[in-house]
Design an enzyme around this catalytic site. Structure first.
Site, short mmCIF file in Angstrom:
data_model
loop_
_atom_site.label_atom_id
_atom_site.label_comp_id
_atom_site.label_asym_id
_atom_site.label_seq_id
_atom_site.Cartn_x
_atom_site.Cartn_y
_atom_site.Cartn_z
N SER A 144 66.82 130.10 13.83
CA SER A 144 66.29 128.76 13.55
C SER A 144 64.78 128.83 13.75
O SER A 144 64.28 129.73 14.44
CB SER A 144 66.88 127.76 14.55
OG SER A 144 66.17 126.54 14.51
N TYR A 157 68.41 124.19 23.29
CA TYR A 157 68.58 124.82 21.98
C TYR A 157 67.51 125.89 21.73
O TYR A 157 67.81 127.00 21.30
CB TYR A 157 68.54 123.74 20.90
CG TYR A 157 68.79 124.24 19.51
CD1 TYR A 157 69.95 124.92 19.18
CD2 TYR A 157 67.85 124.02 18.49
CE1 TYR A 157 70.19 125.37 17.89
CE2 TYR A 157 68.08 124.46 17.20
CZ TYR A 157 69.25 125.14 16.90
OH TYR A 157 69.47 125.59 15.61
#
Ligand code: 8X3
Length: 258
Positions: A144, A157
């Protein structure tokens, strides 16, 4: 000639390449499974709920198997008989919550580290021998832009994605000299069930993330993975960042421009 052992129960021609996709029941995983199948791969699709992958598997001529990347026994059962794998797409993972460190939920953190980091580690460890044995292996890890950035309320995250990415990048050194390529795909905003999972099923909150701009869709990512996989063995697309035009960083985007 066919190889019964490559995927037990299936007859796969010796010259057909095999791709494993985790988190294949929806979103980027499902789109990637379709994409690789359209490029001629026999795709082995893994997801927690087999009923979700079975239908897609039969549609694309692949194999659906139960897989929970957080469970060692499930990973062992999934890889049993997979002795020849050309492509591994580590896609399973995601985000839970958007909380400051000071009030973070340890269970959310545990889930993010288990799925993104240890899940990728389990699958990669289990399939490295088969990827080397293929003579032309490729490990794609879907990280990501959160693997490259830090933002407020996102530490659970971003830390998991950083760790997952660092593990993947380390393999560029450890597998140097072996016939395995490594591609890290770092997407920005992709409209899948990512935000729905992050916000614990709150559809309105999830929809609001993408309102006012044109996010990427799963197919945008799948096509790039398919392109990386279709390069000749000496070409390693190392790290690819893919963002919507309207997104500059994880927390900076433009909505309703003009
Ligand atoms: C998610 C990236 O930009 O939606 O992996 O926060 S973003």
């Amino acid at each position: 000639m066919s190889t019964e052992s490559a995927v037990s129960g299936s007859s796969i021609p010796d010259d057909q390449k095999i791709a494993v996709v985790t988190g294949a029941s929806s979103g980027i995983g499902a789109a990637t499974a379709r994409q690789l199948a359209s490029q001629g791969y026999h795709v082995v699709l893994g997801a927690r709920r087999t009923e979700l992958v079975d239908e897609l598997a039969s549609e694309i001529g692949g194999t659906g198997r139960q897989l929970d990347v957080t469970d060692e026994a499930s990973v062992d059962a999934f890889v049993a008989g997979l002795d020849r794998v050309h492509v591994l797409v580590n896609n399973a993972g995601g985000a839970k919550g958007l909380d400051p460190v000071a009030t973070s939920d340890l269970d959310d953190w545990r889930w993010m580290w288990e799925t993104n980091v240890l899940g990728t580690l389990r699958m990669t460890k289990a399939l490295i021998p088969a990827l080397i044995a293929s003579g032309d292996g490729l490990i794609v890890t879907v990280t990501s832009i959160a693997a490259l950035e830090v933002y407020d309320n996102g530490a659970g995250y971003t830390s998991a994605k950083h760790a997952q990415a660092v593990m993947h990048r380390t393999l560029r050194y450890e597998l140097l000299g072996k016939p395995v390529r490594l591609t890290e795909i770092a997407p920005g905003m992709v409209e899948t069930d990512f935000s729905l999972v992050r916000f614990d099923g709150d559809q309105a909150k999830a929809d609001a993330v993408y309102q006012g701009l044109t996010p990427l869709v799963a197919q945008d990512i799948a096509e790039v993975i398919g392109f990386a996989a279709s390069r000749p063995p000496h070409v390693d697309l190392d790290q690819i960042i893919i963002r919507p035009r309207d997104q500059a960083s994880a927390r900076r985007n433009v909505k309703n421009p003009g």
